[in-house]
Design a protein around this motif. Structure first.
Motif, mmCIF file in Angstrom:
data_model
loop_
_atom_site.group_PDB
_atom_site.id
_atom_site.type_symbol
_atom_site.label_atom_id
_atom_site.label_comp_id
_atom_site.label_asym_id
_atom_site.label_seq_id
_atom_site.Cartn_x
_atom_site.Cartn_y
_atom_site.Cartn_z
ATOM 1 N N GLY A 117 0.847 -1.187 0.000
ATOM 2 C CA GLY A 117 0.000 0.000 0.000
ATOM 3 C C GLY A 117 0.883 1.237 0.000
ATOM 4 N N GLY A 120 -0.431 7.580 1.012
ATOM 5 C CA GLY A 120 0.079 8.678 1.819
ATOM 6 C C GLY A 120 0.879 8.189 3.019
ATOM 7 N N TYR A 121 0.294 7.306 3.800
ATOM 8 C CA TYR A 121 1.003 6.878 5.013
ATOM 9 C C TYR A 121 2.127 5.896 4.696
ATOM 10 C CZ TYR A 121 1.944 6.187 9.899
ATOM 11 O OH TYR A 121 2.580 6.156 11.110
ATOM 12 N N ILE A 137 -0.348 -1.322 4.794
ATOM 13 C CA ILE A 137 -0.755 0.089 4.957
ATOM 14 C C ILE A 137 -1.821 0.443 3.904
ATOM 15 C CG2 ILE A 137 0.099 2.422 5.443
ATOM 16 C CD1 ILE A 137 2.880 1.399 5.858
ATOM 17 N N ASN A 150 -8.504 0.252 5.681
ATOM 18 C CA ASN A 150 -8.782 -0.584 6.855
ATOM 19 C C ASN A 150 -9.388 -1.957 6.552
ATOM 20 O OD1 ASN A 150 -8.115 1.851 8.001
ATOM 21 N ND2 ASN A 150 -10.206 2.396 8.582
ATOM 22 N N LEU A 174 -9.194 -3.856 4.191
ATOM 23 C CA LEU A 174 -8.348 -4.794 3.438
ATOM 24 C C LEU A 174 -7.270 -5.422 4.319
ATOM 25 C CD1 LEU A 174 -7.909 -2.566 0.231
ATOM 26 C CD2 LEU A 174 -9.719 -4.216 0.739
ATOM 27 N N HIS A 175 -7.124 -4.917 5.552
ATOM 28 C CA HIS A 175 -6.051 -5.422 6.422
ATOM 29 C C HIS A 175 -6.212 -6.910 6.727
ATOM 30 C CE1 HIS A 175 -5.463 -1.090 8.303
ATOM 31 N NE2 HIS A 175 -5.173 -1.134 7.013
ATOM 32 N N GLU A 218 -1.350 -1.627 9.903
ATOM 33 C CA GLU A 218 -1.772 -0.300 10.347
ATOM 34 C C GLU A 218 -3.044 -0.387 11.198
ATOM 35 O OE1 GLU A 218 -1.259 2.694 11.152
ATOM 36 O OE2 GLU A 218 0.796 2.246 10.676
ATOM 37 N N LYS A 219 -3.276 0.688 11.956
ATOM 38 C CA LYS A 219 -4.508 0.805 12.737
ATOM 39 C C LYS A 219 -5.617 1.324 11.837
ATOM 40 C CE LYS A 219 -5.407 4.674 12.899
ATOM 41 N NZ LYS A 219 -5.612 5.732 11.839
ATOM 42 N N ARG A 273 2.092 3.984 16.632
ATOM 43 C CA ARG A 273 3.354 4.730 16.788
ATOM 44 C C ARG A 273 3.441 5.475 18.119
ATOM 45 N NH1 ARG A 273 1.659 9.895 15.383
ATOM 46 N NH2 ARG A 273 -0.288 9.779 14.235
ATOM 47 N N TRP A 286 -11.721 7.016 0.412
ATOM 48 C CA TRP A 286 -12.074 5.703 0.975
ATOM 49 C C TRP A 286 -12.453 5.794 2.443
ATOM 50 C CZ3 TRP A 286 -9.583 3.837 5.159
ATOM 51 C CH2 TRP A 286 -8.252 4.244 5.394
ATOM 52 N N LEU A 304 -14.640 0.154 2.550
ATOM 53 C CA LEU A 304 -13.177 0.200 2.674
ATOM 54 C C LEU A 304 -12.702 0.645 4.057
ATOM 55 C CD1 LEU A 304 -12.220 1.695 -0.823
ATOM 56 C CD2 LEU A 304 -11.680 -0.599 0.024
ATOM 57 N N TYR A 318 1.672 14.093 14.073
ATOM 58 C CA TYR A 318 3.030 13.737 13.630
ATOM 59 C C TYR A 318 4.080 14.713 14.159
ATOM 60 C CZ TYR A 318 0.500 11.106 9.981
ATOM 61 O OH TYR A 318 -0.325 10.277 9.301
HETATM 62 P P1 NAD Z 1 -4.093 6.401 1.273
HETATM 63 O O1 NAD Z 1 -5.392 6.496 0.569
HETATM 64 O O2 NAD Z 1 -3.144 7.542 1.193
HETATM 65 O O3 NAD Z 1 -3.309 5.104 0.787
HETATM 66 C C1 NAD Z 1 -3.931 3.854 0.681
HETATM 67 C C2 NAD Z 1 -3.184 3.028 -0.336
HETATM 68 O O4 NAD Z 1 -3.835 1.751 -0.458
HETATM 69 C C3 NAD Z 1 -3.180 3.684 -1.729
HETATM 70 O O5 NAD Z 1 -1.883 3.650 -2.255
HETATM 71 C C4 NAD Z 1 -4.112 2.788 -2.520
HETATM 72 O O6 NAD Z 1 -3.731 2.710 -3.885
HETATM 73 C C5 NAD Z 1 -3.922 1.445 -1.843
HETATM 74 N N1 NAD Z 1 -5.007 0.497 -2.090
HETATM 75 C C6 NAD Z 1 -4.810 -0.821 -2.285
HETATM 76 N N2 NAD Z 1 -5.955 -1.434 -2.537
HETATM 77 C C7 NAD Z 1 -6.914 -0.497 -2.529
HETATM 78 C C8 NAD Z 1 -8.315 -0.532 -2.746
HETATM 79 N N3 NAD Z 1 -8.954 -1.662 -3.016
HETATM 80 N N4 NAD Z 1 -8.976 0.623 -2.639
HETATM 81 C C9 NAD Z 1 -8.363 1.773 -2.341
HETATM 82 N N5 NAD Z 1 -7.037 1.860 -2.138
HETATM 83 C C10 NAD Z 1 -6.311 0.733 -2.224
HETATM 84 O O7 NAD Z 1 -4.446 6.070 2.804
HETATM 85 P P2 NAD Z 1 -3.447 6.175 4.033
HETATM 86 O O8 NAD Z 1 -3.675 7.451 4.719
HETATM 87 O O9 NAD Z 1 -2.086 5.823 3.592
HETATM 88 O O10 NAD Z 1 -4.033 5.043 5.015
HETATM 89 C C11 NAD Z 1 -3.698 3.671 4.856
HETATM 90 C C12 NAD Z 1 -3.790 2.974 6.216
HETATM 91 O O11 NAD Z 1 -2.856 3.574 7.093
HETATM 92 C C13 NAD Z 1 -5.140 3.090 6.914
HETATM 93 O O12 NAD Z 1 -5.446 1.882 7.575
HETATM 94 C C14 NAD Z 1 -4.953 4.190 7.908
HETATM 95 O O13 NAD Z 1 -5.780 4.078 9.053
HETATM 96 C C15 NAD Z 1 -3.500 4.006 8.273
HETATM 97 N N6 NAD Z 1 -2.872 5.266 8.724
HETATM 98 C C16 NAD Z 1 -2.208 5.284 9.896
HETATM 99 C C17 NAD Z 1 -1.604 6.444 10.341
HETATM 100 C C18 NAD Z 1 -0.821 6.457 11.624
HETATM 101 O O14 NAD Z 1 -0.421 7.524 12.049
HETATM 102 N N7 NAD Z 1 -0.545 5.303 12.222
HETATM 103 C C19 NAD Z 1 -1.707 7.597 9.591
HETATM 104 C C20 NAD Z 1 -2.385 7.570 8.373
HETATM 105 C C21 NAD Z 1 -2.972 6.389 7.961
#
Ligand code: NAD
Length: 333
Positions: free
Chosen positions: A9, A12-13, A75, A78, A80-81, A98-99, A127, A166, A172, A263
């Motif tokens: 994944g 962003g994160y 990552i 949610n 899909l985890h 990820e959470k 974290r 999402w 999702l 952050y």
């Molecule tokens: P995001 O939308 O920026 O990234 C999600 C990624 O998953 C994308 O690259 C997307 O292409 C991919 N992906 C794979 N299969 C997919 C599908 N079927 N549909 C949509 N996207 C799909 O989201 P994010 O902010 O990176 O969040 C991802 C996970 O990380 C979440 O579970 C979120 O809760 C967690 N997160 C945690 C923190 C933290 O501080 N611990 C911060 C942000 C996000």
């Protein structure tokens, strides 16, 4: 030993974690899993990842035969985890997820069971559990510096943008603000007080049902009761800004973190003054610590394993139940 990690994944994160991992000394980013070929070629160049350690969502089970990857960090959105972690476990690799670990406690428990069966570790990307200001308050509380703990307040929220993302799609996300940001107040209530809740009450407010559809919570206020008699009062929201604050109260003192989970630099104070602790990149410290937990059996001060995360999911299940039934829900964690 160095923990060799593939990230699944590359959003962003995932990118934030990849950047933070460049400063790790015990963990190393060595692989990537994505449905977008161009992202994989970008990551190969940007992070010096060999093409043979890159996979897509169809073929990543073959990671089983790759001796150069020890763990996969999931990552993705949610919902899909669950399936991803179970596939990683079946491939014989450690899973970091990820959470929220899953969208309910039942799915979370299935992930824990699958990792146990495959004899791999399962850790959740909490974290804050490694953050120095947070750990200093936990140390002071354990040392009795605040006296008997009576109250915790957790405020977690921000105004979410793009209504098509999402996070606002139940299929999702599994839910709304609670799954995404409210969970910080939930596990904060547990590690700040050092107790497990025995009951939950909760009330939901929805001001924008167009944006926050059925099953996507906008704002929930919830209360937790602990065996000692301590209580917690928390707010989870996608419709208010500047809410990122923890307050812990005891008979002999208090502690505050504001901001508590962002952050940027975490800032804290107690009745004794400012908390002076190093400002760290959370994900760098997290991954170095997780490498030691996985490879050396190190015990973290605040647990980050799958069983720990299932407790948070049981509380989320109970909060949604309390909203639905409009009554107090007992909990046994
Ligand atoms: P995001 O939308 O920026 O990234 C999600 C990624 O998953 C994308 O690259 C997307 O292409 C991919 N992906 C794979 N299969 C997919 C599908 N079927 N549909 C949509 N996207 C799909 O989201 P994010 O902010 O990176 O969040 C991802 C996970 O990380 C979440 O579970 C979120 O809760 C967690 N997160 C945690 C923190 C933290 O501080 N611990 C911060 C942000 C996000």
């Amino acid at each position: 030993p160095i923990l060799r990690v593939a990230i699944m994944g590359l959003g962003g994160y995932g990118t934030r974690v990849a950047n933070a991992m460049q400063a790790c000394t015990r963990a190393k980013l060595v692989g990537a899993i994505s449905g977008t070929p161009s992202k994989l070629t970008d990551w190969q160049q940007k992070y010096n990842i060999p093409a043979k350690n890159c996979y897509n969502y169809e073929n990543y089970d073959a990671i089983k035969n790759n001796p150069d990857i020890d763990a996969v960090y999931v990552i993705t959105p949610n919902a899909l985890h669950h399936d991803a972690v179970i596939r990683v476990a079946k491939a014989g690799k450690h899973a970091i997820c990820e959470k929220p670990m899953a969208v309910n406690a039942k799915e979370g428990q299935e992930m824990v069971d699958a990792c146990k069966k495959a004899d791999v570790k399962l850790l959740v990307g909490y974290r804050m559990h490694f953050e120095p200001h947070t750990l200093e308050i936990v140390r002071m509380r354990k040392a009795g510096e605040f006296g008997k703990i009576t109250f915790f307040q957790g405020l977690s929220g921000f105004v979410i943008g793009d209504p098509t993302q999402w996070r606002l799609n139940k299929a999702l996300s599994g839910g709304g603000a609670m799954m995404d940001i409210g969970i910080y107040s939930i596990n904060g209530a547990r590690y700040m007080t050092g107790e497990e809740p025995v009951w939950v009450t909760a009330e939901e407010t929805k001001t924008n049902p167009e944006k926050f559809k059925e099953g996507i919570d906008e704002t929930i206020q919830f209360q937790l009761g602990f065996p000692s008699g301590a209580v917690a009062s928390c707010l989870s929201t996608y419709a208010m800004n500047n809410l990122d604050r923890f307050f812990l109260d005891g008979l002999n003192g208090w502690a505050e973190l504001y901001p508590a989970t962002g952050y940027g630099p975490i800032q804290g104070r107690t009745n004794k003054g400012e908390i002076n602790q190093p400002v760290v990149t959370h994900q760098t410290v997290q991954m170095d610590e997780m490498a030691q937990i996985i490879l050396e059996g190190k015990q973290p001060i605040i647990p980050v394993d799958g069983e720990e995360a299932v407790k948070d999911l049981k509380i989320i299940d109970a909060i949604y139940e309390a909203v639905k039934l409009a009554k107090k829900v007992p909990l046994k964690l």
